[in-house]
Scaffold this active site. Structure first.
Site, PDB file in Angstrom:
ATOM      1  N   HIS A 165      -4.851   5.704  -1.076  1.00 52.94           N
ATOM      2  CA  HIS A 165      -3.587   5.003  -1.324  1.00 52.94           C
ATOM      3  C   HIS A 165      -3.737   4.126  -2.550  1.00 52.94           C
ATOM      4  O   HIS A 165      -4.849   3.871  -3.017  1.00 52.94           O
ATOM      5  CB  HIS A 165      -3.150   4.172  -0.116  1.00 52.94           C
ATOM      6  N   HIS A 196      -3.047   0.336  -3.785  1.00 51.10           N
ATOM      7  CA  HIS A 196      -2.743  -1.047  -3.412  1.00 51.10           C
ATOM      8  C   HIS A 196      -2.193  -1.700  -4.676  1.00 51.10           C
ATOM      9  O   HIS A 196      -2.830  -1.673  -5.718  1.00 51.10           O
ATOM     10  CB  HIS A 196      -4.032  -1.743  -2.957  1.00 51.10           C
ATOM     11  N   ASP A 237       0.866  -1.168   0.000  1.00 51.50           N
ATOM     12  CA  ASP A 237       0.000   0.000   0.000  1.00 51.50           C
ATOM     13  C   ASP A 237       0.907   1.223   0.000  1.00 51.50           C
ATOM     14  O   ASP A 237       1.804   1.330   0.843  1.00 51.50           O
ATOM     15  CB  ASP A 237      -0.897   0.026   1.235  1.00 51.50           C
TER      16      ASP A 237
END
Length: 157
Positions: A112, A114, A25
């Site tokens: 974020h 991933h 992440d």
């Protein structure tokens, strides 16, 4: 720009299952451009989710792009922005090509990206270890707390 790896391999929050054990992440503001790490063909694009949260119901509701590489591995880019994918299934992409924009969709507590590399093992998707490649061609295994800075689009398995 610099981006912080907030969760790496075996991350305690959500990287415990086979598909995500070797995921990272990377914290980044919404609408940060996301580029393909390797060349390949786009397999799947989810572009219609707009909510996020820490509840289990959001686990399958992240916007994502899946790209198939020549060696049979697949890159997964998840939690992308709503309706901002720049690619479509069947499209060939080059390493470094803009594919979408970061977001905050699905099972997440903040914006974020991933990222994982997966392989198909007997009809079962499993993530596999990878490393980032620095500007000198050196391997950088991802670690929580590591800052990534303009390293370019390259990864290696």
């Amino acid at each position: 720009s610099r981006f912080l790896i907030t969760q790496a391999f075996d991350g305690p929050y959500s990287h415990q299952d086979k598909q995500n054990r070797y995921a990272v992440d990377i914290a980044m503001p919404k609408d940060t451009p996301v580029h393909a790490a390797r060349a390949g063909v786009v397999m799947d694009v989810e572009d219609d989710y707009f909510n996020s949260g820490a509840e289990q119901a959001f686990k399958s509701r992240a916007n994502s792009i899946r790209i198939l590489h020549e060696d049979g591995s697949m890159a997964v880019y998840a939690h992308l922005a709503l309706e901002k994918a720049q690619v479509y299934p069947g499209m060939a992409v080059e390493a470094g090509q803009l594919i979408g924009y970061s977001g905050n969709t699905g099972f997440t507590t903040g914006p974020h990206l991933h990222f994982a590399i997966q392989v198909n093992k007997g009809m079962d998707l499993s993530s596999v270890p990878f490393a980032f490649i620095d500007e000198h061609g050196g391997r950088l295994p991802p670690q929580a707390g590591m800052w990534l800075r303009g390293l370019g689009p390259r990864i290696s398995r």
